[in-house]
Scaffold this motif. Structure first.
Motif, PDB file in Angstrom:
ATOM      1  N   PRO A   1       0.833  -1.276  -0.190  1.00 57.00           N
ATOM      2  CA  PRO A   1       0.021   0.128   0.081  1.00 57.00           C
ATOM      3  C   PRO A   1       0.939   1.186  -0.017  1.00 57.00           C
ATOM      4  CG  PRO A   1      -0.774  -1.546   1.670  1.00 57.00           C
ATOM      5  CD  PRO A   1       0.439  -2.167   1.022  1.00 57.00           C
ATOM      6  N   GLU A   2       1.905   1.255   0.698  1.00 54.74           N
ATOM      7  CA  GLU A   2       2.685   2.534   0.856  1.00 54.74           C
ATOM      8  C   GLU A   2       3.566   2.525  -0.536  1.00 54.74           C
ATOM      9  OE1 GLU A   2       3.867   5.775   2.931  1.00 54.74           O
ATOM     10  OE2 GLU A   2       2.288   4.365   3.112  1.00 54.74           O
ATOM     11  N   ILE A   3       3.748   1.641  -1.292  1.00 54.77           N
ATOM     12  CA  ILE A   3       4.547   1.495  -2.490  1.00 54.77           C
ATOM     13  C   ILE A   3       3.727   2.077  -3.556  1.00 54.77           C
ATOM     14  CG2 ILE A   3       5.576   0.038  -4.257  1.00 54.77           C
ATOM     15  CD1 ILE A   3       6.548  -1.902  -2.098  1.00 54.77           C
ATOM     16  N   GLU A   4       2.244   1.866  -3.378  1.00 52.61           N
ATOM     17  CA  GLU A   4       1.233   2.314  -4.408  1.00 52.61           C
ATOM     18  C   GLU A   4       1.467   3.936  -4.145  1.00 52.61           C
ATOM     19  OE1 GLU A   4      -1.209   1.199  -6.443  1.00 52.61           O
ATOM     20  OE2 GLU A   4      -0.379  -1.023  -6.446  1.00 52.61           O
ATOM     21  N   ARG A   5       1.092   4.216  -2.939  1.00 51.46           N
ATOM     22  CA  ARG A   5       0.918   5.548  -2.578  1.00 51.46           C
ATOM     23  C   ARG A   5       2.015   6.450  -2.989  1.00 51.46           C
ATOM     24  NH1 ARG A   5       1.929   9.251   1.144  1.00 51.46           N
ATOM     25  NH2 ARG A   5       3.036   7.827   2.449  1.00 51.46           N
ATOM     26  N   ARG A   6       3.350   5.725  -2.789  1.00 49.98           N
ATOM     27  CA  ARG A   6       4.477   6.877  -3.138  1.00 49.98           C
ATOM     28  C   ARG A   6       5.144   6.579  -4.415  1.00 49.98           C
ATOM     29  NH1 ARG A   6       8.653   6.071   2.162  1.00 49.98           N
ATOM     30  NH2 ARG A   6       7.304   6.443   4.030  1.00 49.98           N
TER      31      ARG A   6
ATOM     32  N   GLN B   1      -3.104  -9.948 -10.027  1.00 54.06           N
ATOM     33  CA  GLN B   1      -3.188 -11.504 -10.286  1.00 54.06           C
ATOM     34  C   GLN B   1      -2.797 -12.261  -8.813  1.00 54.06           C
ATOM     35  OE1 GLN B   1      -0.734 -13.059 -13.587  1.00 54.06           O
ATOM     36  NE2 GLN B   1      -0.893 -15.146 -12.613  1.00 54.06           N
ATOM     37  N   SER B   2      -1.783 -11.643  -8.473  1.00 55.86           N
ATOM     38  CA  SER B   2      -1.116 -12.349  -7.181  1.00 55.86           C
ATOM     39  C   SER B   2      -2.151 -12.047  -5.960  1.00 55.86           C
ATOM     40  CB  SER B   2       0.291 -11.618  -6.783  1.00 55.86           C
ATOM     41  OG  SER B   2       1.075 -12.500  -7.660  1.00 55.86           O
ATOM     42  N   ALA B   3      -2.845 -10.877  -6.058  1.00 56.11           N
ATOM     43  CA  ALA B   3      -3.634 -10.517  -4.852  1.00 56.11           C
ATOM     44  C   ALA B   3      -5.064 -11.121  -5.104  1.00 56.11           C
ATOM     45  CB  ALA B   3      -3.908  -8.777  -4.965  1.00 56.11           C
ATOM     46  N   ARG B   4      -5.588 -11.326  -6.117  1.00 57.70           N
ATOM     47  CA  ARG B   4      -6.773 -12.343  -6.066  1.00 57.70           C
ATOM     48  C   ARG B   4      -6.287 -13.858  -5.687  1.00 57.70           C
ATOM     49  NH1 ARG B   4      -7.207  -9.618 -11.052  1.00 57.70           N
ATOM     50  NH2 ARG B   4      -6.176 -11.454 -12.288  1.00 57.70           N
ATOM     51  N   GLN B   5      -5.313 -14.124  -6.053  1.00 53.00           N
ATOM     52  CA  GLN B   5      -4.705 -15.724  -5.428  1.00 53.00           C
ATOM     53  C   GLN B   5      -4.574 -15.662  -3.914  1.00 53.00           C
ATOM     54  OE1 GLN B   5      -1.289 -16.672  -7.739  1.00 53.00           O
ATOM     55  NE2 GLN B   5      -2.426 -16.910  -9.598  1.00 53.00           N
ATOM     56  N   ARG B   6      -4.248 -14.417  -3.529  1.00 48.55           N
ATOM     57  CA  ARG B   6      -3.898 -14.372  -2.089  1.00 48.55           C
ATOM     58  C   ARG B   6      -5.187 -14.038  -1.448  1.00 48.55           C
ATOM     59  NH1 ARG B   6       0.274 -13.201   0.857  1.00 48.55           N
ATOM     60  NH2 ARG B   6      -0.509 -11.243   1.784  1.00 48.55           N
ATOM     61  N   ARG B   7      -6.446 -13.770  -2.344  1.00 48.44           N
ATOM     62  CA  ARG B   7      -7.792 -13.676  -1.638  1.00 48.44           C
ATOM     63  C   ARG B   7      -7.746 -12.264  -0.858  1.00 48.44           C
ATOM     64  NH1 ARG B   7     -10.210 -19.524  -0.169  1.00 48.44           N
ATOM     65  NH2 ARG B   7      -9.814 -20.497  -2.408  1.00 48.44           N
ATOM     66  N   ILE B   8      -6.835 -11.226  -1.457  1.00 49.45           N
ATOM     67  CA  ILE B   8      -6.947  -9.746  -0.568  1.00 49.45           C
ATOM     68  C   ILE B   8      -7.583  -9.112  -1.508  1.00 49.45           C
ATOM     69  CG2 ILE B   8      -4.866 -10.715   0.708  1.00 49.45           C
ATOM     70  CD1 ILE B   8      -3.400  -8.874  -1.009  1.00 49.45           C
ATOM     71  N   LYS B   9      -7.751  -7.849  -1.030  1.00 44.88           N
ATOM     72  CA  LYS B   9      -8.254  -6.926  -1.977  1.00 44.88           C
ATOM     73  C   LYS B   9      -7.218  -6.051  -2.692  1.00 44.88           C
ATOM     74  CE  LYS B   9     -10.641  -2.159  -1.472  1.00 44.88           C
ATOM     75  NZ  LYS B   9     -10.835  -1.058  -0.301  1.00 44.88           N
ATOM     76  N   PRO B  10      -7.663  -6.163  -4.178  1.00 43.79           N
ATOM     77  CA  PRO B  10      -6.867  -5.738  -5.122  1.00 43.79           C
ATOM     78  C   PRO B  10      -6.241  -4.310  -4.897  1.00 43.79           C
ATOM     79  CG  PRO B  10      -8.618  -6.700  -6.189  1.00 43.79           C
ATOM     80  CD  PRO B  10      -8.863  -6.649  -4.794  1.00 43.79           C
ATOM     81  N   PRO B  11      -5.006  -4.028  -5.364  1.00 43.29           N
ATOM     82  CA  PRO B  11      -4.510  -2.638  -5.315  1.00 43.29           C
ATOM     83  C   PRO B  11      -5.193  -1.612  -5.634  1.00 43.29           C
ATOM     84  CG  PRO B  11      -2.929  -4.402  -5.766  1.00 43.29           C
ATOM     85  CD  PRO B  11      -4.088  -4.903  -6.136  1.00 43.29           C
TER      86      PRO B  11
END
Length: 645
Positions: free
Chosen positions: A528-533, A628-638
Motif C-alpha cells: 500500500p505504501e509503495i502504491e501511494r509513494r 493477479q497475485s492479490a486475487r490468488q492471495r484473496r486480498i483486496k486488489p491494489p
C-alpha cells in the motif's frame, strides 16, 4: 669502516703522487685522444706495468680529466660521429670515479644524469655514479638519496605517447612496447637495473640489522633509501605501461621483467614485504600535523616511509599490485598475516589508484582489489564498514563505473563492485547497497544495485529458513520504500533521465508480487505504501510526460518548434546528443534547444515517446502481476487504477 679505509687510501695516493708527473699524464692522455690512439689510453691503466704507476696520479687530475675530456666527449654528436672516442671517454669516466674527490664528482654526475639527452649518455654517467655510490657506502645517506633522486627525475621527464595517460585497449597494449618512446623508456629502466645490481648485493651483505636491535630502523639509511627508490620506480611513468596483463604461459614482456626486478629488490631491502601496510594505514587514515618549516608531517622525519616525496602512495600501491597480481610475492614472505588484514590495509592503496587521473592506474587498482577478494576465505564482517576507507573506495569506484570513457574499465569496475559487495556478510551487503542507493546519482548504476539486492533476496528465498532480517520485514521494506521504489521529483520527475532506475524498480515490484505470495519478505505489507509513494505518482508522471512529448511533436510537425518547457528542453538536449551524435549539447547555463533540423527533432521525439511507451508497458505489466497475485492471495486488489482512464 671499509668505506673510510678506501677514502684514506685514495688520499694517501694523492699525497704520494708527484704533481708534475700528474700534469704530464694529463697532457699525455689528451695527446693520445687527439691522435685517436684510444688503445694507448686504455693501456695506460690496463697494462699491469703502467696501471700502478699512473693510477696514483688520478686523484690529482681526475676533475680536470672529467671537465676537459669526459664531459665534452660524452654527447650524442660524438657518439654518432666518433663512437670510439665516446667509448673511451665512458671507460675513462668510470675509472675516474674510483679516484676523484667523492662529493665533488658526485655533484657533477647528479647534474649530468638529470640532463642526459639519450640512453647512451645516461648509461655512461650512471655507470660512474654506481662506483661513487659504492665508494660512499653507508656514510652520508642523504647524498645517496640525492643521487637516486636525479635518476628518478630523469625517468619522469622522458617523453611518452599521450594515449598512455588517456587509456588504451587490449589491442594497443599488445603493441605498446613497439612505440619508439616506450622502447627508450624501457631502455632507461633496464640501464637503471644494471646500475643497481652490485649495489643491492652489497647492501644485503653489509646493511644487516644488528642482533640486539629489536625494532626496525626506519630512519634515513642506505637500505631504506634504496627500498623507497625501487618502489618509486614502480610508479609513474612505468605504471602507465601496466594496463595490459600477460596471461599465464605467454612470454614475459619487457615491462614485466623490469617490474619484477624492482619488486624483487624492494622486497629484499624491506625483508618483510607486508611491513609497510601498517604505515599505509597511518598515512591514509589519520591526518598528521604538517610542520611547514621542515616540509614534513609530524614524526615523519624519523620514518622515511611516511613521507610522500620519498614513498608516493600510488607507487607503493603498484608495488603491492606487482606482489599480488604480478605473482611476485617472495616465498620467504611471512604467512602470519590474516587475509582480512591484508584486504582492509591494501584497500587504502587501491583507493589511491582509483583516484588517479590515468586509466592505466585505475585499471591496476581494480585488478588489485579483484585479486584480494579471491583470497578471502570467510565473509568480511559488517563491522569492517566502520573503516572510512570502504566509503571512499566505493565513491571512487562508482565514479569509474558510471563515468569512465573506457569501456573496459567500466566493465571491470562493475565486476569488482559486485564481488566487493558479495564479499561481506548479509548485513554488510545490505548496508553497502542501501548507502549507495541513497548517495549515488548515476541512474544506470542505481538500477544495477537495486537489481543486485533483488537477486540477494531471491537467493535467500530459495535457501534460507528463516529469512535473514536484512532481506525481510522492516529492513526489506525500508530498502524498497526509501531506496528502490522512489520517484526523485514525484510527478515532475524526468522519466527518461531516470528510466534505468524506474525499470529496475518496476521489475522488482513485479518479481516479488509473483514470487513471494506467502509474504515471507513483507512485500505485501509494504505494497500500500509503495502504491501511494511510487506507483500512483508514476502513472500520473507517465500521462504528463506522454502528453507533453506528443504535443511538442505536433508543434514541430507544424513548424512551431519553440517551447518554454524546461523539462522537455533538457530532455531534447540530452537525446539530441546521444541519439543523433550531433555534438551540439547546450552550453552551461544555456536553456535553449540545440540547433538541429526538423527531421532530427522528430527522430528525437519519436525515440522519447517510444521510451515512455516501453516504461508504460512495464508499469502495466507490474500492475497486472500485483492484481493477479492479490486475487490468488484473496486480498483486496491494489487501488492503483490511474491508467485505466
Amino acid at each position: 669502516m671499509l668505506e673510510q679505509e678506501m677514502e684514506l687510501e685514495v688520499d694517501v695516493e694523492a699525497q704520494a703522487a708527484d704533481p708534475g708527473e700528474a700534469v704530464n699524464l694529463l697532457k699525455l692522455i689528451k695527446r693520445l685522444l687527439l691522435e685517436k690512439a684510444y688503445d694507448g689510453v686504455r693501456m695506460l691503466f690496463n697494462s699491469p706495468q703502467e696501471a700502478e704507476r699512473n693510477s696514483r696520479h688520478l686523484p690529482l687530475i681526475a676533475m680536470d680529466l672529467f671537465h676537459d675530456v669526459c664531459a665534452p666527449n660524452l654527447t650524442d654528436d660524438v657518439n654518432c660521429e666518433e663512437s670510439e672516442l665516446f667509448d673511451c671517454a665512458d671507460e675513462l669516466l668510470k675509472l675516474l670515479a674510483k679516484y676523484a674527490p667523492l662529493q665533488e664528482l658526485m655533484l657533477e654526475l647528479m647534474e649530468r644524469v638529470g640532463e642526459s639527452s639519450s640512453i647512451s649518455v645516461f648509461g655512461a654517467y650512471l655507470r660512474a655514479l654506481q662506483v661513487l655510490i659504492q665508494r660512499q657506502g653507508r656514510s652520508k645517506p642523504q647524498a645517496v638519496e640525492w643521487c637516486l633522486h636525479s635518476v628518478y627525475s630523469r625517468l619522469q621527464e622522458l617523453p611518452l605517447p599521450e594515449y598512455l595517460s588517456e587509456g588504451y585497449d587490449e589491442a594497443q597494449a599488445k603493441l605498446i612496447e613497439q612505440e619508439e618512446d616506450v622502447e627508450d623508456l624501457l631502455a632507461h629502466y633496464i640501464t637503471v637495473g644494471l646500475f643497481r645490481t652490485p649495489i643491492v648485493k652489497e647492501i644485503l651483505q653489509q646493511d644487516v640489522r644488528p642482533a640486539d636491535q629489536t625494532f626496525r630502523n626506519c630512519g634515513l639509511n642506505r637500505r631504506n633509501i634504496f627500498a623507497c627508490f625501487f618502489i618509486q620506480l614502480l610508479g609513474r611513468p612505468l605504471a602507465l605501461l601496466e594496463m595490459g596483463s600477460v596471461k599465464e604461459g605467454m612470454t614475459r614482456t619487457y615491462v614485466q621483467q623490469v617490474v619484477e626486478g624492482f619488486t624483487k629488490d624492494a622486497s629484499q631491502c624491506l625483508g618483510d614485504p607486508f611491513y609497510l601496510l601498517n604505515l599505509v594505514e597511518q598515512r591514509a587514515r589519520w591526518q598528521r600535523k604538517l610542520d611547514a618549516s621542515k616540509g614534513v608531517y609530524e614524526m615523519s622525519s624519523r620514518n622515511v616511509f611516511l613521507i610522500e616525496e620519498k614513498l608516493p602512495l600510488h607507487a607503493l600501491a603498484m608495488y603491492y599490485h606487482s606482489l599480488f597480481v604480478g605473482n611476485q610475492l617472495p616465498p620467504t614472505a611471512p604467512k602470519i598475516y590474516a587475509p582480512l588484514f591484508l584486504f582492509e590495509s591494501i584497500v587504502y592503496l587501491a583507493e589511491v589508484l582509483l583516484k588517479q587521473q590515468e586509466p592505466p592506474l585505475q585499471h591496476c587498482g581494480l585488478r588489485l582489489v579483484e585479486y584480494l577478494l579471491t583470497t578471502l576465505g570467510d565473509p568480511v564482517p559488517y563491522a569492517s564498514l566502520q573503516l572510512d576507507v570502504h566509503k571512499r573506495f566505493f565513491e571512487a569506484l562508482c565514479k569509474i563505473v558510471g563515468y569512465s570513457p573506457q569501456v573496459s574499465l567500466r566493465q571491470l569496475g562493475i565486476h569488482v563492485l559486485r564481488q566487493y559487495v558479495l564479499a561481506f556478510e548479509d548485513q554488510g551487503k545490505y548496508l553497502i547497497i542501501k548507502n549507495l542507493l541513497e548517495t549515488q546519482q548515476h541512474d544506470g548504476l542505481m538500477g544495477y544495485l537495486a537489481g543486485m539486492y533483488k537477486d540477494l533476496v531471491h537467493e535467500a528465498l530459495l535457501e534460507s529458513s528463516p529469512m535473514p532480517k536484512v532481506y525481510s520485514g522492516k529492513m526489506f521494506q525500508e530498502m524498497l520504500l526509501l531506496c528502490v521504489c522512489v520517484l526523485p521529483q514525484d510527478v515532475k520527475s524526468d522519466l527518461l533521465l531516470h528510466s534505468d532506475r524506474l525499470c529496475s524498480a518496476l521489475n522488482i515490484v513485479r518479481y516479488f508480487a509473483l514470487k513471494d505470495k506467502q509474504d515471507v519478505t513483507g512485500f505485501w505489507q509494504a505494497l500500500p505504501e509503495i502504491e501511494r509513494r511510487f506507483l500512483i505518482p508514476l502513472a500520473k508522471a507517465l500521462d504528463f510526460s506522454m502528453a507533453h512529448y506528443k504535443a511538442y511533436k505536433e508543434r514541430v510537425e507544424n513548424g512551431q518548434s519553440a517551447s518554454d518547457d524546461a523539462l522537455m528542453q533538457r530532455q531534447l538536449n540530452m537525446l539530441a546528443v546521444n541519439i543523433t551524435n550531433s555534438g551540439m549539447a547546450a552550453k552551461d547555463g544555456d536553456n535553449h534547444l540545440p540547433d538541429i533540423g526538423t527531421k532530427e527533432k522528430l527522430e528525437v521525439l519519436a525515440s522519447s515517446i517510444t521510451g515512455l511507451e516501453s516504461l508504460r508497458a512495464l508499469y502495466l505489466r507490474a500492475n497486472e502481476c500485483i492484481e493477479q497475485s492479490a486475487r490468488q492471495r484473496r486480498i483486496k486488489p491494489p487501488i492503483s487504477q490511474a491508467l485505466e482512464a
